[in-house]
Design an enzyme around this catalytic site. Structure first.
Site, PDB file in Angstrom:
ATOM      1  N   LYS A  51       0.838  -1.201   0.000  1.00  0.00           N
ATOM      2  CA  LYS A  51       0.000   0.000   0.000  1.00  0.00           C
ATOM      3  C   LYS A  51       0.876   1.255   0.000  1.00  0.00           C
ATOM      4  O   LYS A  51       1.776   1.404   0.813  1.00  0.00           O
ATOM      5  CB  LYS A  51      -0.903   0.018   1.231  1.00  0.00           C
ATOM      6  CG  LYS A  51      -1.726   1.310   1.374  1.00  0.00           C
ATOM      7  CD  LYS A  51      -2.350   1.413   2.739  1.00  0.00           C
ATOM      8  CE  LYS A  51      -2.972   2.767   2.988  1.00  0.00           C
ATOM      9  NZ  LYS A  51      -1.990   3.868   3.028  1.00  0.00           N
ATOM     10  N   LEU A  70      -4.902   0.324   7.079  1.00  0.00           N
ATOM     11  CA  LEU A  70      -3.689   1.081   7.364  1.00  0.00           C
ATOM     12  C   LEU A  70      -4.042   2.548   7.200  1.00  0.00           C
ATOM     13  O   LEU A  70      -4.829   2.904   6.321  1.00  0.00           O
ATOM     14  CB  LEU A  70      -2.562   0.696   6.399  1.00  0.00           C
ATOM     15  CG  LEU A  70      -1.975  -0.717   6.530  1.00  0.00           C
ATOM     16  CD1 LEU A  70      -0.903  -0.936   5.466  1.00  0.00           C
ATOM     17  CD2 LEU A  70      -1.406  -0.953   7.911  1.00  0.00           C
ATOM     18  N   ASP A  71      -3.456   3.390   8.019  1.00  0.00           N
ATOM     19  CA  ASP A  71      -3.754   4.817   7.950  1.00  0.00           C
ATOM     20  C   ASP A  71      -3.396   5.398   6.582  1.00  0.00           C
ATOM     21  O   ASP A  71      -2.590   4.836   5.838  1.00  0.00           O
ATOM     22  CB  ASP A  71      -2.991   5.579   9.031  1.00  0.00           C
ATOM     23  CG  ASP A  71      -3.564   5.330  10.421  1.00  0.00           C
ATOM     24  OD1 ASP A  71      -4.671   4.783  10.517  1.00  0.00           O
ATOM     25  OD2 ASP A  71      -2.877   5.687  11.402  1.00  0.00           O
ATOM     26  N   TYR A  72      -3.960   6.548   6.302  1.00  0.00           N
ATOM     27  CA  TYR A  72      -3.740   7.269   5.047  1.00  0.00           C
ATOM     28  C   TYR A  72      -2.255   7.456   4.756  1.00  0.00           C
ATOM     29  O   TYR A  72      -1.807   7.303   3.619  1.00  0.00           O
ATOM     30  CB  TYR A  72      -4.449   8.621   5.130  1.00  0.00           C
ATOM     31  CG  TYR A  72      -4.293   9.525   3.930  1.00  0.00           C
ATOM     32  CD1 TYR A  72      -4.898   9.213   2.718  1.00  0.00           C
ATOM     33  CD2 TYR A  72      -3.560  10.706   4.024  1.00  0.00           C
ATOM     34  CE1 TYR A  72      -4.761  10.048   1.617  1.00  0.00           C
ATOM     35  CE2 TYR A  72      -3.427  11.550   2.944  1.00  0.00           C
ATOM     36  CZ  TYR A  72      -4.028  11.215   1.737  1.00  0.00           C
ATOM     37  OH  TYR A  72      -3.886  12.055   0.653  1.00  0.00           O
ATOM     38  N   THR A 131       0.266   5.677   6.070  1.00  0.00           N
ATOM     39  CA  THR A 131       1.030   4.463   6.367  1.00  0.00           C
ATOM     40  C   THR A 131       1.112   3.585   5.128  1.00  0.00           C
ATOM     41  O   THR A 131       0.119   3.388   4.431  1.00  0.00           O
ATOM     42  CB  THR A 131       0.374   3.660   7.511  1.00  0.00           C
ATOM     43  OG1 THR A 131       0.332   4.473   8.686  1.00  0.00           O
ATOM     44  CG2 THR A 131       1.154   2.392   7.809  1.00  0.00           C
TER      45      THR A 131
END
Length: 249
Positions: free
Chosen positions: A67, A100-102, A104
Site C-alpha cells: 500500500k 492502514l492509515d492514510y 502508512t
C-alpha cells in the site's frame, strides 16, 4: 450444504458474526422466506437475500499489496483521496482486510472473502504484524521495556507484549528508527503506543503480516496470494491463541 451465515460472509457482504446478527434481526431470506434461526443450512442454487437484495456467490480472490502512502482503506466514496481497492483490476467487489492509515504504507491484504478477513483481523487470533517506524526523539531503554511489557493506551486497554528490534538512533536528527512487532490490531495502535510514551511517529511502514512480506513489490503493486499462502494464513489464525505464543523480547 453450508451454514447460512457462512455463505453470507463468503459472499463478501459482511463478517460471519454480523451475518448472524442480520439473521436474528429477520433481515435475511432464503428462497423468499425470512430465516431467523442460526445454523440454518443452504444448498447450492438457493436464493439468498439480505434486506431484500440478492447476494451473489463470487469466486474468492485474495491479494497482497504494498500500500502506498496517501491512500485510504475504504470502499466508501472519496472526493479527492485514492482508494486501495481502486489500484486492483478485478471484477469482484473486494475490500481491505483491516486498515492502514492514510499516511502508512506496507503490507495490505484485500479479498472478497468476509470469513477469511475476519480470521485475519479478529483479536483472538493474534497474527503477528511487524512495522518499521521512525519516531522523533531517542527511544530510551525504559521505554523499550514498557513496549515489551505492554502499554496502557488512552482508552485504558493494555497492549500485549511486543518485540522491538533493529534500533537505529540518529542523534543529529533527534530520531529513532526500529522494527516493532505486535500481536493485535487496535485502531491506530502503533501511533497511540508511541504517543503514550511521548513520541510522535514520523514514518510508518508495515513490512510483514504473519510470514508475508512485500520486498518484491513496489508501492502500489500487488499480486494474488498463492493457495499455500492462504492455507498457511488460515492455519496461523486457527493456532494463534495468545496462550500458545512464545514472544521473544
Amino acid at each position: 450444504m453450508e451454514r447460512l451465515q457462512k455463505v453470507i460472509a463468503q459472499a463478501g457482504v459482511t463478517s460471519r458474526r454480523k451475518a448472524e446478527e442480520l439473521i436474528i434481526a429477520g433481515r435475511v431470506s432464503v428462497n423468499g422466506v425470512i430465516v431467523k434461526e442460526l445454523g440454518t443450512k443452504v444448498k447450492k442454487g438457493d436464493q439468498i437475500s439480505v434486506d431484500g437484495k440478492g447476494i451473489e456467490r463470487e469466486n474468492k480472490v485474495y491479494f497482497i499489496m504494498n500500500k502506498p502512502k496517501r491512500c485510504v482503506c475504504t470502499n466508501g466514496e472519496q472526493e479527492d483521496r485514492l482508494k486501495a481497492v481502486d489500484l486492483i483490476d478485478c471484477p469482484q467487489r473486494i475490500f481491505t482486510v483491516g486498515r492502514l492509515d492514510y499516511d502508512t504504507s506496507g503490507v495490505l491484504l484485500l479479498t472478497n472473502d468476509g470469513e477469511f478477513a475476519n480470521m485475519m483481523i479478529h483479536p483472538r487470533h493474534h497474527i503477528e504484524k511487524t512495522y518499521n517506524l521512525t519516531i522523533n526523539g531517542l527511544l530510551s531503554g525504559a521505554d523499550i521495556r514498557r513496549i515489551k511489557a505492554g502499554i496502557v493506551l488512552d482508552d485504558g486497554v493494555k497492549t500485549l507484549p511486543a518485540k522491538v528490534k533493529h534500533i537505529v538512533k540518529e542523534t543529529q536528527k533527534a530520531q529513532t528508527t526500529f522494527d516493532l512487532t505486535i500481536y493485535e490490531g487496535r485502531n491506530r495502535q502503533i501511533k497511540r503506543m508511541m504517543e503514550e510514551l511521548g513520541y510522535q511517529v514520523r514514518r510508518l511502514h508495515r513490512k510483514q503480516f504473519g510470514f508475508l512480506t512485500i520486498s518484491d513489490l513496489r508501492q502500489g503493486e500487488y499480486r494474488l496470494l498463492k493457495p499455500f499462502e492462504i492455507k498457511k494464513l488460515r492455519a496461523l489464525a486457527q493456532e494463534g491463541s495468545y496462550e500458545h505464543l512464545i514472544i521473544e523480547t
